[in-house]
Design a protein around this motif. Structure first.
Motif, PDB file in Angstrom:
ATOM      1  N   GLU A 176       0.822  -1.208   0.000  1.00 53.65           N
ATOM      2  CA  GLU A 176       0.000   0.000   0.000  1.00 53.65           C
ATOM      3  C   GLU A 176       0.852   1.252   0.000  1.00 53.65           C
ATOM      4  OE1 GLU A 176      -3.294   0.851   2.663  1.00 53.65           O
ATOM      5  OE2 GLU A 176      -3.602  -1.315   2.733  1.00 53.65           O
ATOM      6  N   CYS A 177       0.400   2.239  -0.722  1.00 56.21           N
ATOM      7  CA  CYS A 177       1.128   3.506  -0.831  1.00 56.21           C
ATOM      8  C   CYS A 177       1.253   4.181   0.539  1.00 56.21           C
ATOM      9  CB  CYS A 177       0.356   4.419  -1.775  1.00 56.21           C
ATOM     10  SG  CYS A 177       1.078   6.048  -1.974  1.00 56.21           S
ATOM     11  N   PHE A 184       1.353  15.513  -4.183  1.00 58.25           N
ATOM     12  CA  PHE A 184       0.131  15.021  -3.538  1.00 58.25           C
ATOM     13  C   PHE A 184       0.163  15.329  -2.041  1.00 58.25           C
ATOM     14  CE2 PHE A 184      -1.977  11.517  -1.213  1.00 58.25           C
ATOM     15  CZ  PHE A 184      -3.275  11.672  -1.673  1.00 58.25           C
ATOM     16  N   LYS A 187      -0.912  18.873  -1.873  1.00 56.04           N
ATOM     17  CA  LYS A 187      -2.216  19.207  -2.442  1.00 56.04           C
ATOM     18  C   LYS A 187      -3.368  18.526  -1.715  1.00 56.04           C
ATOM     19  CE  LYS A 187      -0.824  20.324  -7.152  1.00 56.04           C
ATOM     20  NZ  LYS A 187      -1.649  21.482  -7.511  1.00 56.04           N
ATOM     21  N   ASN A 188      -3.100  17.359  -1.160  1.00 56.06           N
ATOM     22  CA  ASN A 188      -4.117  16.633  -0.400  1.00 56.06           C
ATOM     23  C   ASN A 188      -3.529  16.237   0.952  1.00 56.06           C
ATOM     24  OD1 ASN A 188      -6.755  16.057  -1.960  1.00 56.06           O
ATOM     25  ND2 ASN A 188      -5.161  15.770  -3.488  1.00 56.06           N
ATOM     26  N   PRO A 189      -3.169  17.225   1.763  1.00 53.47           N
ATOM     27  CA  PRO A 189      -2.403  16.933   2.983  1.00 53.47           C
ATOM     28  C   PRO A 189      -3.136  16.029   3.969  1.00 53.47           C
ATOM     29  CG  PRO A 189      -3.158  19.213   2.982  1.00 53.47           C
ATOM     30  CD  PRO A 189      -3.444  18.662   1.622  1.00 53.47           C
ATOM     31  N   ASP A 190      -4.452  16.134   4.049  1.00 51.30           N
ATOM     32  CA  ASP A 190      -5.166  15.324   5.041  1.00 51.30           C
ATOM     33  C   ASP A 190      -5.137  13.844   4.697  1.00 51.30           C
ATOM     34  OD1 ASP A 190      -6.602  17.443   6.866  1.00 51.30           O
ATOM     35  OD2 ASP A 190      -6.778  18.143   4.803  1.00 51.30           O
ATOM     36  N   VAL A 191      -5.418  13.547   3.420  1.00 45.82           N
ATOM     37  CA  VAL A 191      -5.400  12.148   2.989  1.00 45.82           C
ATOM     38  C   VAL A 191      -3.972  11.612   3.061  1.00 45.82           C
ATOM     39  CG1 VAL A 191      -5.897  10.564   1.106  1.00 45.82           C
ATOM     40  CG2 VAL A 191      -7.407  12.498   1.503  1.00 45.82           C
ATOM     41  N   ALA A 194      -3.005  10.858   6.598  1.00 42.05           N
ATOM     42  CA  ALA A 194      -3.707   9.668   7.107  1.00 42.05           C
ATOM     43  C   ALA A 194      -3.057   8.398   6.573  1.00 42.05           C
ATOM     44  CB  ALA A 194      -5.186   9.721   6.702  1.00 42.05           C
ATOM     45  N   MET A 195      -2.677   8.424   5.295  1.00 40.89           N
ATOM     46  CA  MET A 195      -2.006   7.259   4.706  1.00 40.89           C
ATOM     47  C   MET A 195      -0.643   7.038   5.362  1.00 40.89           C
ATOM     48  SD  MET A 195      -3.072   8.065   0.747  1.00 40.89           S
ATOM     49  CE  MET A 195      -1.969   6.936  -0.089  1.00 40.89           C
TER      50      MET A 195
ATOM     51  N   PHE B  11     -11.896  18.525  -4.079  1.00 41.06           N
ATOM     52  CA  PHE B  11     -11.614  17.249  -3.412  1.00 41.06           C
ATOM     53  C   PHE B  11     -10.904  17.384  -2.063  1.00 41.06           C
ATOM     54  CE2 PHE B  11      -9.195  13.418  -2.570  1.00 41.06           C
ATOM     55  CZ  PHE B  11     -10.159  12.428  -2.706  1.00 41.06           C
ATOM     56  N   PRO B  12      -9.836  18.187  -1.961  1.00 44.07           N
ATOM     57  CA  PRO B  12      -9.122  18.228  -0.669  1.00 44.07           C
ATOM     58  C   PRO B  12     -10.020  18.657   0.482  1.00 44.07           C
ATOM     59  CG  PRO B  12      -7.820  19.300  -2.367  1.00 44.07           C
ATOM     60  CD  PRO B  12      -9.169  19.031  -2.963  1.00 44.07           C
ATOM     61  N   ALA B  15     -12.556  15.862   1.180  1.00 43.38           N
ATOM     62  CA  ALA B  15     -11.925  14.691   1.795  1.00 43.38           C
ATOM     63  C   ALA B  15     -11.577  14.941   3.258  1.00 43.38           C
ATOM     64  CB  ALA B  15     -10.655  14.324   1.022  1.00 43.38           C
ATOM     65  N   ARG B  16     -11.312  16.206   3.595  1.00 40.85           N
ATOM     66  CA  ARG B  16     -10.851  16.524   4.965  1.00 40.85           C
ATOM     67  C   ARG B  16     -11.828  16.005   6.014  1.00 40.85           C
ATOM     68  NH1 ARG B  16      -9.905  22.219   4.787  1.00 40.85           N
ATOM     69  NH2 ARG B  16      -8.096  21.556   3.593  1.00 40.85           N
ATOM     70  N   VAL B  19     -11.824  12.122   6.197  1.00 39.31           N
ATOM     71  CA  VAL B  19     -10.632  11.568   6.838  1.00 39.31           C
ATOM     72  C   VAL B  19     -10.787  11.572   8.358  1.00 39.31           C
ATOM     73  CG1 VAL B  19      -8.200  12.065   7.319  1.00 39.31           C
ATOM     74  CG2 VAL B  19      -9.020  12.106   4.971  1.00 39.31           C
ATOM     75  N   ARG B  20     -11.497  12.583   8.865  1.00 39.72           N
ATOM     76  CA  ARG B  20     -11.640  12.712  10.327  1.00 39.72           C
ATOM     77  C   ARG B  20     -12.834  11.938  10.869  1.00 39.72           C
ATOM     78  NH1 ARG B  20     -10.043  18.948   9.949  1.00 39.72           N
ATOM     79  NH2 ARG B  20      -7.856  18.530   9.565  1.00 39.72           N
ATOM     80  N   ARG B  25     -14.329   5.940   8.101  1.00 36.04           N
ATOM     81  CA  ARG B  25     -13.068   5.319   7.720  1.00 36.04           C
ATOM     82  C   ARG B  25     -13.036   3.850   8.104  1.00 36.04           C
ATOM     83  NH1 ARG B  25      -7.728   8.524   9.183  1.00 36.04           N
ATOM     84  NH2 ARG B  25      -6.750   6.570   8.607  1.00 36.04           N
ATOM     85  N   PRO B 329      -5.875   3.616  -1.962  1.00 37.84           N
ATOM     86  CA  PRO B 329      -5.676   4.112  -0.607  1.00 37.84           C
ATOM     87  C   PRO B 329      -6.298   5.494  -0.384  1.00 37.84           C
ATOM     88  CG  PRO B 329      -3.625   4.253  -1.836  1.00 37.84           C
ATOM     89  CD  PRO B 329      -4.609   3.526  -2.710  1.00 37.84           C
ATOM     90  N   VAL B 330      -6.442   6.263  -1.446  1.00 36.23           N
ATOM     91  CA  VAL B 330      -7.042   7.592  -1.320  1.00 36.23           C
ATOM     92  C   VAL B 330      -8.559   7.449  -1.127  1.00 36.23           C
ATOM     93  CG1 VAL B 330      -7.431   9.808  -2.458  1.00 36.23           C
ATOM     94  CG2 VAL B 330      -5.209   8.663  -2.659  1.00 36.23           C
ATOM     95  N   GLU B 332     -10.057   4.939   0.087  1.00 36.45           N
ATOM     96  CA  GLU B 332     -10.271   4.325   1.397  1.00 36.45           C
ATOM     97  C   GLU B 332     -10.336   5.374   2.512  1.00 36.45           C
ATOM     98  OE1 GLU B 332      -7.417   1.205   2.340  1.00 36.45           O
ATOM     99  OE2 GLU B 332      -7.708   1.628   4.470  1.00 36.45           O
ATOM    100  N   ARG B 333      -9.557   6.438   2.385  1.00 41.62           N
ATOM    101  CA  ARG B 333      -9.564   7.484   3.428  1.00 41.62           C
ATOM    102  C   ARG B 333     -10.575   8.588   3.154  1.00 41.62           C
ATOM    103  NH1 ARG B 333      -5.040   4.187   2.873  1.00 41.62           N
ATOM    104  NH2 ARG B 333      -4.268   3.721   4.940  1.00 41.62           N
ATOM    105  N   ALA B 334     -10.759   8.918   1.872  1.00 41.52           N
ATOM    106  CA  ALA B 334     -11.589  10.086   1.535  1.00 41.52           C
ATOM    107  C   ALA B 334     -13.066   9.732   1.388  1.00 41.52           C
ATOM    108  CB  ALA B 334     -11.083  10.731   0.253  1.00 41.52           C
ATOM    109  N   ALA B 369      -6.408  14.021  -7.123  1.00 40.35           N
ATOM    110  CA  ALA B 369      -6.848  13.202  -5.989  1.00 40.35           C
ATOM    111  C   ALA B 369      -6.231  11.814  -6.034  1.00 40.35           C
ATOM    112  CB  ALA B 369      -8.378  13.114  -5.984  1.00 40.35           C
TER     113      ALA B 369
END
Lengths: 251, 501
Positions: A176-177, A184, A187-191, A194-195, B11-12, B15-16, B19-20, B25, B329-330, B332-334, B369
């Motif tokens: 898994e990444c 990325f 640009k998508n800091p939250d995801v 989490a990863m 998207f960001p 997704a925030r 994720v929380r 999740r 994986p994206v 899965e979280r978003a 994304a």
């Protein structure tokens, strides 16, 4: 054999220890290593963020700087995949867009001679036991571009298993990444975070002291996450483990 | 939450929240990991999987290359079998056609079998505006509809809901739509399924009009195919007097024989089943069996424009198996809602910005994304190189460039908000074109390393909010190389001006 070290801009600037380890390791194995100082960056961040035209001059530079070597070795699965997988594609696109075949022609000889470090050791030098010693527990994260881009397979694991004293722990969800992904991460800091946190937790669950990978950019993200989560694990590039010996251990 | 995706944030931001949401999740992680492992096992059983994947890719590519011809053939076959073909250029036209067809029957309610195309065009809302109530009959779609929710997965639209949530939705909402849920409904799967079955059975037996989608349309015979697991689709397809199928034009395959490949790859990729439980096929109308009238609405809605793009067109190979979602994986979280479309996950990230264009905030953010890990490409049963298309669409967003919109070649301008990034990328390229400049920058960073802040301002804050920065070493590699002649002559370590003070 005279090979060129393509260190990559990230390693050159932030991880010179990895570069020194590659030089030490290859020299020990009888390889004559050169570092062409004209090298800079493969352009992956540009290309993957959508700036293909900004990446093209960097691909041309790569072809010019590394064109004369028997082999080019890089301690980065990601930059290696950029050269091997995406440079040819850039050449084709330039041609299709009517900008001629010069880029493709310049890249043609150097692309197939470019190897990621573990690939070079196993496939070109034909060694898996490089005489290393590293008495620590280690878990290995196969980074995406190394795994799926270059198809490194179990080469890094074979090399690690041959290291004296090294206790290799299997990483759950290894494929898994980690969530770095270049821009990325911004640009998508939250995801991304989490990863990264999930990856660090599974590394931690192995009980290993060291998280090892063949790419410092992923390790930068994971190391930064480990430090923030105060795990006590440390990130180490595989080159540094393979360079470590009983006489000259990795500090 | 409301049923449409209009006005979604980029998207960001979308997704925030997800994720929380620990529960979301947890639901997603459990569901995707379970199906992921099962799929891998089901695929591993097939010795010629690589060949099947390649065959699927070729059939789809060939069909798309000659799509005009195959569609005309399809129209001919459907007509010969007693059906009527309607052509819809966009969502509004498709909705007009379907509304008029339902009105002509004099009915004010319809049953539907899971159709992503109708969700894509907002058909239920259009029918409602015309006074026609549409009942979703796929179990997951029913859950979404009753909950005034949006689908978040291609195959399991209610994947974001757990059993307890579904029980609550059934208990509070079912009565308003027909037969109420039993008072003492529990959250056991059997009890939930039974409540849905009784609720839906009334609809099936009463409905005079059915609306469906299709997984495939066979040009040579005019046959449509729906692949499903519950049998509810079969009820919708056989019981009503009028059947209206709304299908994207890319679902065409030339021959009956082509189905062979996809009926192997689709179930294994989607539900990890060797064979799916219900494969329903219908060809026009037949006396004394099934619907008396059959209408096929062929939907374009951006597909021809997508087909005009040499890199992006491969997205139209998609057979909606959702393997890419389950391994992403994206996603899965978003979660699926963050993608702002009925097509979430990696395939949605390349399909939506092509079908809808990249003008909106959500569509311009979708190509980013992804961490480009490549897992989606690896599992795709028709070998769509999703990372390649993502990067291609990123280029369109940040730099603009040629595209086709509504059949016309246009040159798109870059999306807003990328000027600073573009300047930074140009500056970086300029520096990387000059090793001397790079070295000066590295030395400056090394000399000032004790002064570096632990948190960064501006875009860098996205990094330091959750991760430590790597320390800058005292000496970049290239300086070490020169100083020591490639390690042959290790001298004194460099002086760190901050340390010697």
């Amino acid at each position: 054999m005279r090979v060129a070290l393509f260190l990559t801009c990230v390693n050159d600037t932030l991880y010179p220890d990895t570069g020194r380890a590659v030089v030490r390791l290859l020299t020990r194995l009888g390889v004559d290593v050169d570092f062409p100082v004209g090298q800079t960056c493969c352009g992956q961040a540009h290309y993957n963020t959508g700036y293909r035209h900004e990446a093209e001059p960097l691909a041309r530079r790569f072809a010019e700087v590394f064109g004369g070597y028997e082999a080019v070795v890089t301690p980065s699965g990601s930059c290696g995949a950029m050269v091997r997988e995406l440079y040819p594609r850039m050449g084709e696109r330039a041609r299709a867009e009517g900008r001629g075949g010069a880029l493709a022609a310049a890249l043609a000889p150097v692309v197939p001679r470019t190897y990621e470090l573990t690939e070079f050791l196993v496939d070109v030098l034909g060694v898996t036991d490089v005489g290393a010693s590293y008495p620590h527990t280690v878990t290995y994260h196969p980074t995406c571009h190394g795994l799926r881009g270059l198809g490194l397979g179990d080469r890094p694991l074979r090399l690690l298993r041959a290291v004296k004293g090294l206790d290799l722990r299997e990483l759950p969800g290894a494929e898994e990444c980690c969530g770095f992904g270049g821009t990325f991460a911004l640009k998508n800091p939250d995801v991304s975070a989490a990863m990264g946190a999930d990856k660090v937790r599974s590394a931690e669950s192995t009980g290993a002291e060291v998280l090892c990978a063949a790419d410092n950019s992923c390790l930068m993200h994971l190391g930064g996450t480990m430090a923030r989560l105060r795990t006590g694990m440390r990130p180490v590039h595989i080159a540094e483990i393979l360079a470590s010996t009983e006489e000259d251990p990795l500090s | 939450m409301n049923g449409t995706f209009l006005g979604m944030p980029a998207f960001p931001e979308a997704a925030r929240e997800a994720v929380r949401d620990e529960r979301l999740r947890g639901n997603l992680r459990h569901a995707t990991h379970t199906i992921r492992a099962k799929r891998a096992a089901a695929v591993a059983e097939v010795s010629d999987w690589a060949e099947l994947r390649e065959a699927g890719r070729r059939i789809k590519d060939h069909t798309l290359r000659h799509l005009d011809r195959h569609l005309l053939r399809l129209e001919e076959s459907v007509t010969a079998a007693g059906g009527t073909v309607h052509w819809a250029a966009d969502a509004a036209e498709a909705n007009r056609i379907v509304t008029a067809l339902v009105r002509a029957t004099g009915e004010s309610e319809v049953v539907k079998v899971k159709s992503m195309a109708t969700q894509e065009i907002g058909l239920n809302e259009a029918l409602e505006a015309a006074g026609i109530r549409a009942y979703e009959t796929d179990l997951a779609e029913l859950i979404v509809q009753l909950g005034d929710d949006r689908p978040s997965h291609i195959l399991v639209p209610a994947i974001h809901r757990n059993r307890a949530e579904i029980r609550d939705v059934f208990r509070s909402e079912m009565a308003a739509w027909g037969r109420p849920a039993p008072e003492d409904l529990t959250d056991s799967p059997a009890a939930l399924a039974e409540a849905a079955r009784l609720h839906l059975r009334e609809k099936f037996l009463r409905a005079k009009v059915g609306i469906s989608g299709a997984n495939f349309m066979v040009a040579e015979t005019g046959t449509l195919v729906v692949v499903e697991s519950e049998g509810n689709g079969r009820m919708c397809l056989t019981l009503p007097e009028t059947l209206i199928s709304v299908v994207g034009i890319e679902k065409t395959v030339p021959t009956w024989r082509d189905l062979e490949v996809f009926l192997q790859t689709l179930p294994r990729s989607s539900t990890a089943e060797r064979m799916n439980p219900y494969t329903s096929l219908w060809t026009g109308t037949a006396d004394g069996d099934g619907p008396r009238a059959f209408h096929l609405v062929l939907l374009d809605n951006g597909r021809t424009d997508t087909l005009a793009d040499e890199v992006g067109r491969q997205a139209l190979r998609c057979i909606r198996c959702s393997a890419c979602l389950n391994v992403c994986p994206v996603y899965e979280r978003a979660g699926g809602h963050a993608y702002g479309s009925v097509y979430p996950g990696p395939i949605g990230a390349i399909l939506s910005p092509q079908l809808r264009g990249t003008a909106s905030g959500i569509d311009a953010s979708l190509p980013f994304a992804s961490s480009l890990c490549g897992a989606c490409y690896e599992v795709c049963p028709v070998a769509i190189d999703i990372p390649e298309v993502l990067v291609h669409l990123r280029e369109r967003v940040v730099q603009g460039g040629p595209a086709t919109r509504e059949g016309t070649k246009v040159v798109l301008r870059p999306a807003k908000g990328h000027a600073a990034e573009r300047a930074a990328m140009r500056a970086a390229r300029w520096a990387f074109g000059r090793p001397g400049v790079l070295r000066t920058g590295q030395r400056l960073a090394a000399r000032t390393r004790r002064l570096h802040p632990r948190t960064l301002p501006g875009p860098g804050r996205a990094w330091t909010a959750t991760r430590e920065l790597p320390p800058v070493p005292a000496e970049p590699f290239r300086d070490w190389w020169e100083r020591t002649d490639g390690g042959r002559n290790e001298g004194d370590a460099p002086q760190d001006p901050e340390e010697t003070k």
